[in-house]
Design a protein around this motif. Structure first.
Motif, short mmCIF file in Angstrom:
data_model
loop_
_atom_site.label_atom_id
_atom_site.label_comp_id
_atom_site.label_asym_id
_atom_site.label_seq_id
_atom_site.Cartn_x
_atom_site.Cartn_y
_atom_site.Cartn_z
N MET A 67 44.58 -54.83 0.71
CA MET A 67 43.61 -55.73 0.09
C MET A 67 42.71 -56.36 1.15
O MET A 67 41.50 -56.51 0.96
N TYR A 68 43.30 -56.73 2.30
CA TYR A 68 42.51 -57.33 3.38
C TYR A 68 41.49 -56.34 3.93
O TYR A 68 40.34 -56.69 4.20
N LYS A 69 41.90 -55.08 4.07
CA LYS A 69 40.99 -54.05 4.57
C LYS A 69 39.84 -53.84 3.60
O LYS A 69 38.68 -53.70 4.01
N GLN A 70 40.13 -53.80 2.32
CA GLN A 70 39.07 -53.64 1.33
C GLN A 70 38.08 -54.80 1.39
O GLN A 70 36.86 -54.61 1.33
N ASP A 71 38.63 -56.01 1.52
CA ASP A 71 37.76 -57.19 1.59
C ASP A 71 36.92 -57.17 2.87
O ASP A 71 35.73 -57.51 2.85
N THR A 72 37.54 -56.75 3.99
CA THR A 72 36.81 -56.68 5.26
C THR A 72 35.70 -55.64 5.20
O THR A 72 34.58 -55.87 5.65
N ASP A 73 36.01 -54.48 4.63
CA ASP A 73 34.99 -53.43 4.49
C ASP A 73 33.82 -53.91 3.63
O ASP A 73 32.65 -53.62 3.92
N ARG A 74 34.15 -54.65 2.58
CA ARG A 74 33.08 -55.17 1.71
C ARG A 74 32.21 -56.16 2.47
O ARG A 74 30.97 -56.12 2.37
N ARG A 75 32.84 -57.03 3.26
CA ARG A 75 32.08 -58.02 4.02
C ARG A 75 31.21 -57.34 5.08
O ARG A 75 30.07 -57.76 5.32
N ILE A 76 31.74 -56.30 5.72
CA ILE A 76 30.96 -55.57 6.73
C ILE A 76 29.74 -54.92 6.08
O ILE A 76 28.63 -54.94 6.63
N THR A 77 29.94 -54.35 4.90
CA THR A 77 28.81 -53.75 4.18
C THR A 77 27.75 -54.78 3.85
O THR A 77 26.54 -54.55 4.01
N GLU A 78 28.19 -55.96 3.40
CA GLU A 78 27.24 -57.03 3.08
C GLU A 78 26.49 -57.49 4.33
O GLU A 78 25.28 -57.75 4.28
N LEU A 79 27.21 -57.59 5.47
CA LEU A 79 26.55 -58.01 6.71
C LEU A 79 25.54 -56.96 7.18
O LEU A 79 24.46 -57.31 7.67
N ASP A 80 25.89 -55.68 7.03
CA ASP A 80 24.95 -54.62 7.40
C ASP A 80 23.69 -54.69 6.55
O ASP A 80 22.57 -54.53 7.05
N GLN A 81 23.87 -54.95 5.26
CA GLN A 81 22.71 -55.07 4.38
C GLN A 81 21.86 -56.28 4.75
O GLN A 81 20.62 -56.21 4.75
N ALA A 82 22.53 -57.39 5.08
CA ALA A 82 21.80 -58.59 5.49
C ALA A 82 21.04 -58.35 6.79
O ALA A 82 19.90 -58.80 6.95
N LEU A 83 21.67 -57.62 7.72
CA LEU A 83 21.00 -57.32 8.99
C LEU A 83 19.78 -56.44 8.78
O LEU A 83 18.73 -56.66 9.40
N ASP A 84 19.89 -55.47 7.88
CA ASP A 84 18.74 -54.62 7.58
C ASP A 84 17.60 -55.45 6.99
O ASP A 84 16.42 -55.22 7.31
N SER A 85 17.94 -56.43 6.15
CA SER A 85 16.92 -57.30 5.56
C SER A 85 16.23 -58.13 6.64
O SER A 85 15.01 -58.31 6.63
N VAL A 86 17.03 -58.65 7.58
CA VAL A 86 16.45 -59.46 8.67
C VAL A 86 15.52 -58.61 9.53
O VAL A 86 14.44 -59.05 9.92
N LYS A 87 15.93 -57.37 9.82
CA LYS A 87 15.08 -56.49 10.62
C LYS A 87 13.77 -56.20 9.90
O LYS A 87 12.71 -56.16 10.53
N LEU A 88 13.84 -56.01 8.58
CA LEU A 88 12.63 -55.74 7.81
C LEU A 88 11.69 -56.94 7.85
O LEU A 88 10.48 -56.79 8.07
N VAL A 89 12.23 -58.14 7.66
CA VAL A 89 11.41 -59.35 7.71
C VAL A 89 10.81 -59.53 9.10
O VAL A 89 9.64 -59.91 9.24
N ASN A 90 11.59 -59.23 10.13
CA ASN A 90 11.09 -59.37 11.50
C ASN A 90 9.92 -58.43 11.76
O ASN A 90 8.92 -58.82 12.38
N ARG A 91 10.03 -57.18 11.27
CA ARG A 91 8.92 -56.24 11.44
C ARG A 91 7.68 -56.72 10.69
O ARG A 91 6.55 -56.59 11.19
N GLN A 92 7.88 -57.28 9.51
CA GLN A 92 6.74 -57.79 8.75
C GLN A 92 6.08 -58.96 9.46
O GLN A 92 4.85 -59.07 9.49
N LEU A 93 6.89 -59.84 10.06
CA LEU A 93 6.33 -60.98 10.79
C LEU A 93 5.58 -60.51 12.03
O LEU A 93 4.54 -61.08 12.40
#
Length: 240
Positions: A67-93
């Protein structure tokens, strides 16, 4: 598991039952999972309660870890998506910094003499012709910071912009190219306006590209670059 012989004084053990039913716990008369049953010893076997509890704890730990591994994998996926969003905003700025038709580069510092500025310009030209663009940028920028005439300063801005285009830094190139029209005696103003428009078009900003092409046509309607500007405008219309 450990096996202990069970000796009863008052009665005989039923060894035949243990032989026919391996999941039978002989001393208690109950069935348990085979994985938690001790192997029979001389036809008689008993379950070790400590090992049964240990097995249960291991099962619980395995389930908790899964269960911990599943939760960690989910959090890593969310962080990767958030990082991609930040990179996109940075390029736009980064792009928005250069949306102004006028450059934000600082004014020359005038730390070199006119003679030194002319010498730096010549060295920058030699480096540019030798395709040594980083060195060319260094010399042309020194020329900009000199007391050389306005036409030479405008040309230096133009060649710095050209050098940065060769260095694949289009945004920085735009900052210098947009300074060229500020020097009316510069002979590269029309080239700078056209190159600025083409650079914006390559960066996907058709609106800014159109702005500089129209600016070029207004300022140099009969110039050599006017025909190329009209062709670029047609290309932009076909891209709409």
């Amino acid at each position: 598991m450990l096996c202990l012989p069970l000796i009863l004084d008052a009665q005989e053990s039923d060894t035949t039952r243990g032989k026919t039913d391996k999941s039978f716990m002989y001393d208690l008369g109950i069935k348990i999972e085979p994985a938690r049953e001790s192997a029979p010893l001389q036809g008689i076997g008993v379950a070790n309660p400590s090992l049964v509890r240990l097995q249960s704890q291991m099962d619980s730990l395995t389930s908790a870890f899964s269960m911990y591994k599943q939760d960690t994998d989910r959090r890593i996926t969310e962080l990767d998506q958030a990082l991609d969003s930040v990179k996109l905003v940075n390029r736009q700025l980064e792009k928005r910094i250069y949306l102004s038709p006028y450059a934000s580069a600082g004014n020359p510092r005038l730390i070199y003499s006119k003679k030194e500025g002319e010498r730096f310009f010549q060295k920058g030209t030699d480096a540019y012709n030798a395709q040594n663009y980083p060195v060319a940028v260094d010399y042309f920028r020194k020329c900009i910071d000199s007391e050389a005439g306005g036409s030479l300063i405008g040309d230096a801005y133009f060649w710095v912009g050209n050098s940065y285009i060769h260095l694949k830094d289009e945004y920085l190139a735009l900052e210098y190219l947009k300074r060229v029209p500020e020097y009316p005696l510069c002979k590269n103003i029309d080239d700078a306006l056209f190159l600025t428009a083409v650079t914006y078009r390559k960066l996907g900003d058709a609106e800014m590209a159109r702005f500089f092409l129209e600016r070029l046509l207004r300022r140099f309607p009969d110039g050599e670059m006017a025909k190329l500007a009209l062709l670029e405008l047609k290309r932009l219309k076909s891209m709409d």
